[in-house]
Each structure stands twice: as C-alpha cells, then as structure tokens.
Design a protein around this motif. Structure first.
Motif, PDB file in Angstrom:
ATOM      1  N   VAL A 177      -5.782   8.569  -3.514  1.00  0.00           N
ATOM      2  CA  VAL A 177      -4.441   7.696  -3.824  1.00  0.00           C
ATOM      3  C   VAL A 177      -4.746   7.205  -5.380  1.00  0.00           C
ATOM      4  CG1 VAL A 177      -3.142   5.669  -3.239  1.00  0.00           C
ATOM      5  CG2 VAL A 177      -4.337   7.192  -1.480  1.00  0.00           C
ATOM      6  N   ARG A 178      -5.836   6.861  -5.725  1.00  0.00           N
ATOM      7  CA  ARG A 178      -5.826   6.548  -7.212  1.00  0.00           C
ATOM      8  C   ARG A 178      -5.402   7.203  -8.134  1.00  0.00           C
ATOM      9  NH1 ARG A 178     -10.608   4.688  -6.899  1.00  0.00           N
ATOM     10  NH2 ARG A 178     -10.259   2.532  -6.281  1.00  0.00           N
ATOM     11  N   ALA A 179      -5.548   8.762  -7.875  1.00  0.00           N
ATOM     12  CA  ALA A 179      -5.032   9.564  -8.656  1.00  0.00           C
ATOM     13  C   ALA A 179      -3.536   9.921  -8.970  1.00  0.00           C
ATOM     14  CB  ALA A 179      -5.583  11.023  -8.368  1.00  0.00           C
ATOM     15  N   CYS A 180      -2.834   9.240  -7.979  1.00  0.00           N
ATOM     16  CA  CYS A 180      -1.420   9.006  -8.079  1.00  0.00           C
ATOM     17  C   CYS A 180      -1.006   7.882  -8.802  1.00  0.00           C
ATOM     18  CB  CYS A 180      -0.756   9.184  -6.827  1.00  0.00           C
ATOM     19  SG  CYS A 180      -0.996  10.901  -5.722  1.00  0.00           S
ATOM     20  N   ALA A 181      -1.737   7.179  -9.277  1.00  0.00           N
ATOM     21  CA  ALA A 181      -1.332   5.945  -9.973  1.00  0.00           C
ATOM     22  C   ALA A 181      -1.887   5.881 -11.507  1.00  0.00           C
ATOM     23  CB  ALA A 181      -1.965   4.649  -9.269  1.00  0.00           C
ATOM     24  N   PRO A 182      -0.894   5.562 -12.267  1.00  0.00           N
ATOM     25  CA  PRO A 182      -1.294   5.668 -13.792  1.00  0.00           C
ATOM     26  C   PRO A 182      -2.139   4.514 -14.192  1.00  0.00           C
ATOM     27  CG  PRO A 182       0.900   4.778 -13.558  1.00  0.00           C
ATOM     28  CD  PRO A 182       0.285   5.101 -11.973  1.00  0.00           C
ATOM     29  N   THR A 183      -2.303   3.474 -13.435  1.00  0.00           N
ATOM     30  CA  THR A 183      -3.213   2.258 -13.696  1.00  0.00           C
ATOM     31  C   THR A 183      -4.177   2.205 -12.486  1.00  0.00           C
ATOM     32  OG1 THR A 183      -1.986   0.519 -13.053  1.00  0.00           O
ATOM     33  CG2 THR A 183      -1.381   1.344 -15.181  1.00  0.00           C
ATOM     34  N   ASP A 184      -4.840   1.050 -12.619  1.00  0.00           N
ATOM     35  CA  ASP A 184      -5.883   0.658 -11.366  1.00  0.00           C
ATOM     36  C   ASP A 184      -5.432   0.168 -10.394  1.00  0.00           C
ATOM     37  OD1 ASP A 184      -8.098   1.913 -12.846  1.00  0.00           O
ATOM     38  OD2 ASP A 184      -8.900   0.072 -13.810  1.00  0.00           O
ATOM     39  N   LEU A 185      -4.144  -0.527 -10.695  1.00  0.00           N
ATOM     40  CA  LEU A 185      -3.404  -1.295  -9.631  1.00  0.00           C
ATOM     41  C   LEU A 185      -2.679  -0.198  -8.639  1.00  0.00           C
ATOM     42  CD1 LEU A 185      -1.618  -4.525  -9.920  1.00  0.00           C
ATOM     43  CD2 LEU A 185      -0.514  -2.422  -8.585  1.00  0.00           C
ATOM     44  N   ILE A 186      -3.068  -0.265  -7.493  1.00  0.00           N
ATOM     45  CA  ILE A 186      -2.566   0.702  -6.333  1.00  0.00           C
ATOM     46  C   ILE A 186      -1.576  -0.002  -5.500  1.00  0.00           C
ATOM     47  CG2 ILE A 186      -3.097   2.469  -4.751  1.00  0.00           C
ATOM     48  CD1 ILE A 186      -5.861   2.784  -6.133  1.00  0.00           C
ATOM     49  N   PHE A 202       0.574   4.913  -2.289  1.00  0.00           N
ATOM     50  CA  PHE A 202       0.203   5.731  -0.944  1.00  0.00           C
ATOM     51  C   PHE A 202       1.350   6.426  -0.379  1.00  0.00           C
ATOM     52  CE2 PHE A 202      -3.220   2.455  -0.738  1.00  0.00           C
ATOM     53  CZ  PHE A 202      -3.948   3.153   0.076  1.00  0.00           C
ATOM     54  N   ALA A 203       2.706   6.147  -0.731  1.00  0.00           N
ATOM     55  CA  ALA A 203       3.690   6.656  -0.030  1.00  0.00           C
ATOM     56  C   ALA A 203       3.902   8.005  -0.902  1.00  0.00           C
ATOM     57  CB  ALA A 203       4.960   5.924  -0.176  1.00  0.00           C
ATOM     58  N   LYS A 204       3.794   8.000  -2.173  1.00  0.00           N
ATOM     59  CA  LYS A 204       3.631   9.181  -3.020  1.00  0.00           C
ATOM     60  C   LYS A 204       2.660  10.213  -2.503  1.00  0.00           C
ATOM     61  CE  LYS A 204       5.455   7.198  -7.343  1.00  0.00           C
ATOM     62  NZ  LYS A 204       5.326   6.977  -8.860  1.00  0.00           N
ATOM     63  N   PHE A 205       1.298   9.796  -2.245  1.00  0.00           N
ATOM     64  CA  PHE A 205       0.510  10.662  -2.029  1.00  0.00           C
ATOM     65  C   PHE A 205       0.676  11.387  -0.761  1.00  0.00           C
ATOM     66  CE2 PHE A 205      -3.657  11.333   0.242  1.00  0.00           C
ATOM     67  CZ  PHE A 205      -4.131  12.406  -0.576  1.00  0.00           C
ATOM     68  N   LEU A 206       1.192  10.438   0.303  1.00  0.00           N
ATOM     69  CA  LEU A 206       1.508  11.006   1.643  1.00  0.00           C
ATOM     70  C   LEU A 206       2.526  12.082   1.554  1.00  0.00           C
ATOM     71  CD1 LEU A 206       1.383   7.688   3.635  1.00  0.00           C
ATOM     72  CD2 LEU A 206      -0.531   9.640   3.991  1.00  0.00           C
ATOM     73  N   ALA A 207       3.540  11.858   0.630  1.00  0.00           N
ATOM     74  CA  ALA A 207       4.639  12.925   0.777  1.00  0.00           C
ATOM     75  C   ALA A 207       4.041  14.101  -0.154  1.00  0.00           C
ATOM     76  CB  ALA A 207       5.683  12.370  -0.216  1.00  0.00           C
ATOM     77  N   PRO A 212       8.579  10.075   0.006  1.00  0.00           N
ATOM     78  CA  PRO A 212       7.838   8.610  -0.012  1.00  0.00           C
ATOM     79  C   PRO A 212       8.684   7.647   1.036  1.00  0.00           C
ATOM     80  CG  PRO A 212       8.151   9.500  -2.171  1.00  0.00           C
ATOM     81  CD  PRO A 212       8.616  10.481  -1.343  1.00  0.00           C
ATOM     82  N   GLN A 213      10.011   7.811   0.880  1.00  0.00           N
ATOM     83  CA  GLN A 213      10.793   6.676   1.891  1.00  0.00           C
ATOM     84  C   GLN A 213      10.399   7.055   3.175  1.00  0.00           C
ATOM     85  OE1 GLN A 213      11.856   8.853  -0.592  1.00  0.00           O
ATOM     86  NE2 GLN A 213      12.623   7.367  -2.195  1.00  0.00           N
ATOM     87  N   GLU A 214      10.111   8.236   3.731  1.00  0.00           N
ATOM     88  CA  GLU A 214       9.617   8.283   5.003  1.00  0.00           C
ATOM     89  C   GLU A 214       8.442   7.911   5.290  1.00  0.00           C
ATOM     90  OE1 GLU A 214      11.169  10.128   7.968  1.00  0.00           O
ATOM     91  OE2 GLU A 214      12.601   8.826   6.961  1.00  0.00           O
ATOM     92  N   ALA A 215       7.331   7.927   4.138  1.00  0.00           N
ATOM     93  CA  ALA A 215       6.179   7.385   4.583  1.00  0.00           C
ATOM     94  C   ALA A 215       6.354   5.820   4.722  1.00  0.00           C
ATOM     95  CB  ALA A 215       5.192   7.510   3.272  1.00  0.00           C
ATOM     96  N   HIS A 216       7.112   5.242   3.976  1.00  0.00           N
ATOM     97  CA  HIS A 216       7.290   3.835   4.598  1.00  0.00           C
ATOM     98  C   HIS A 216       7.590   3.613   5.640  1.00  0.00           C
ATOM     99  CE1 HIS A 216       6.207   1.799   0.483  1.00  0.00           C
ATOM    100  NE2 HIS A 216       6.847   2.895  -0.146  1.00  0.00           N
ATOM    101  N   ARG A 217       8.739   4.358   6.206  1.00  0.00           N
ATOM    102  CA  ARG A 217       9.468   4.168   7.227  1.00  0.00           C
ATOM    103  C   ARG A 217       8.664   4.440   8.482  1.00  0.00           C
ATOM    104  NH1 ARG A 217      12.383   6.264  11.349  1.00  0.00           N
ATOM    105  NH2 ARG A 217      12.180   8.345  10.344  1.00  0.00           N
ATOM    106  N   ARG A 218       7.749   5.556   8.344  1.00  0.00           N
ATOM    107  CA  ARG A 218       6.948   5.908   9.523  1.00  0.00           C
ATOM    108  C   ARG A 218       5.582   5.656   9.464  1.00  0.00           C
ATOM    109  NH1 ARG A 218       8.415  12.220   9.021  1.00  0.00           N
ATOM    110  NH2 ARG A 218       6.589  12.338  10.257  1.00  0.00           N
ATOM    111  N   LEU A 219       5.169   5.197   8.401  1.00  0.00           N
ATOM    112  CA  LEU A 219       3.448   5.069   8.586  1.00  0.00           C
ATOM    113  C   LEU A 219       3.101   3.694   7.950  1.00  0.00           C
ATOM    114  CD1 LEU A 219       2.378   8.581   7.516  1.00  0.00           C
ATOM    115  CD2 LEU A 219       1.754   7.560   9.586  1.00  0.00           C
TER     116      LEU A 219
END
Length: 286
Positions: free
Chosen positions: A120-129, A134-139, A147-154
């Motif tokens: 997940v950290r690899a999807c973030a440009p800085t250390d703040l995750i 998380f939604a971007k990674f799951l998609a 990513p919107q579905e990640a928020h809704r479903r998970l």
C-alpha cells in the motif's frame, strides 16, 4: 476570489504543494490555503513558493474528528505552522494513523485479501498513508473495480474491514488550532455521513465548543445549499469560509477557486477570518 481548502500529494491529493501555488497564480486567485489531512508536511514547500507567485499562500490543515458518533472534518486556517506544541500534536495524530493502517491490513487479510502495508505504501507518494491509498491498491490488484467501490464494499464506515481512526473531538481540535493562533472551520457540512446531522442544531453545538465557522462556500454546493449555509452562518454569528476541496485528477471536474464551475469565494471571507483571529488574540492579551 480565493480558495481555502485544497490537498496535495502529502495527503490524498495528486499535485505537489508548489504546483498548487503555481496553478492558483495562473488562475488569478488572491489567496490559497493548503489543507492536507492530519499533516503539516506539505506546508514548508507550499509556503516556500510565495516569492514566485502573487497569490497569497496560507497555512491550513484538515483534522479528522468524531462528533455525535460520526466522522467530521475540521479545518485549521491561519495558524502558526512553526508552533512547536501544534507540531507535536500533529505528529501524535500521525502515529495514530499508522496504528489504524496496521489494523486495517489485518482486517483485510482476515477477509482473504492478499495485502501488506509495504504494498500500500508503494501507492502513496509520501509516508502518509490514508484509506485513499488502500482503495487505490485494492482496485489495482482487482479486488474491486474502482477505488470508490473499495470504500463502499470494504474499507468505508460500516464496511467489513473498516477500522476507525482515533479521531479528535471537535472541542480538542479547536483548542489545538486556537492555541496555534488559527481559526477553526467545519469542512463541507452536508457533504458527509449521508446528511445524518441536522446542521442547524449541530452547528450551534459546535459553536458552543468554540468552533469559529464553517464552509458556506464549497466546490460541490449548488446555489440553494450555499444560500442556506450563508444564512445559517449569519443566524448563528459564525464565520463563513469556503474552498474547492481540490484533489487533482482524482476528483474530476474540480478546479482551484472554481469547484465544479459556480464557486466564487469573495475576498471578504478571508477578511472576516482574519478579524476573528485578531479578536481572539486581543482577548488573550487582556
């Protein structure tokens, strides 16, 4: 016109802080505040761009709070970014976020989803995750289509892997902001938690906790909603603020200072905020 709510890559936006400053200058904005979520990390780069732009660059932050059992966001504006006590408090929030992220990974693993914090950290440009990452990674790995579905479903509130961030109370967040010399503003009322708050009552309660105002102007408000919140601010004696909530391409159609096309925040909004700030400083000297 001005914009007192936007995000950089240091939280869940896509643009560098100095790029936001440059874009605001291109658009002719009189002022821009950077309000990343629960972090001050982007502010030094943002404020360092001041000599290159005519737009006035202002300090800001968006703090995650818990109010009436629901999530609520509170903006801090015009504070002293060098205040040591404020910096220490924001660092503690960062540690709380790290603990939440580790628990979120464990919840997703329990659901049979192959995920690690390093991925997940690899999807973030800085250390703040954030949950956005998380939604971007799951998609990206195909667990959900978007990513919107990640928020809704998970991972969104009420979903099976949701882990609450240990948020502040509005009173505590307001105290932090005031002690750093800033003003405390409720972000985008009516635009989260499915409209579950009765805002006339909720805002009066927040005012009594010391909150200074709220966003009566917002990038996704229609004319009627804006008018209603401006009237509410006047009735409660609170300061109206406003911003686009610009995140870059991840929120298509939003532009700094313009929202989705109808946003027009007058300079008088900033004047009122500065008057509020000055009045509190004067009372503190008495």
């Amino acid at each position: 016109m001005l914009d007192l709510h936007c995000h950089s890559l240091f939280s869940d936006g896509l643009d560098a802080p100095e790029a936001l400053a440059a874009r605001a200058d291109e658009l002719g904005l009189s002022a821009l505040a950077l309000t990343d979520h629960d972090t001050l990390e982007g502010l030094p780069r943002f404020l360092a761009a001041q000599p290159q732009v005519q737009t006035r660059l202002l300090t800001g932050i968006e703090l995650s709070c818990r109010f009436l059992g629901r999530e609520m966001h509170l903006l801090g504006l015009l504070f002293d970014a060098g205040d040591a006590a404020f910096q220490a408090r924001i660092q503690e929030l960062r540690e709380r976020r790290h603990r939440r992220n580790r628990s979120l990974v464990a919840r997703l693993q329990d659901l049979g989803i192959p995920i690690s914090l390093a991925e997940v950290r690899a999807c973030a440009p800085t250390d703040l995750i954030s949950r956005t990452h998380f939604a971007k990674f799951l998609a990206a790995i195909g667990v959900v289509p978007t990513p919107q579905e990640a928020h809704r479903r998970l991972i969104g509130e009420g979903a099976p892997a949701f882990v609450a961030f240990q948020e502040l109370s509005p009173r505590e967040a307001t105290q932090w902001i005031h002690e750093a010399g800033g003003v405390a503003i409720v972000a985008h009322p009516g635009r989260f938690n499915g409209g579950r708050f009765v805002w006339d009552e909720a805002m009066a309660s927040l005012r009594d906790m010391g909150v200074d105002g709220f966003e009566a102007y917002y990038g996704e408000y229609g004319p009627e909603e804006q008018r209603r919140f401006l009237e509410l601010a006047k009735r409660l004696g609170m300061v109206p603020s406003g911003g686009s909530d610009y995140h870059g391409a991840m929120k298509p159609g939003l532009e700094l200072g313009r929202g989705r096309g109808s946003l027009d925040i007058p300079d008088s909004v900033l004047t009122a905020l500065e008057n509020c700030q000055a009045a509190r400083a004067a009372r503190a000297r008495v």
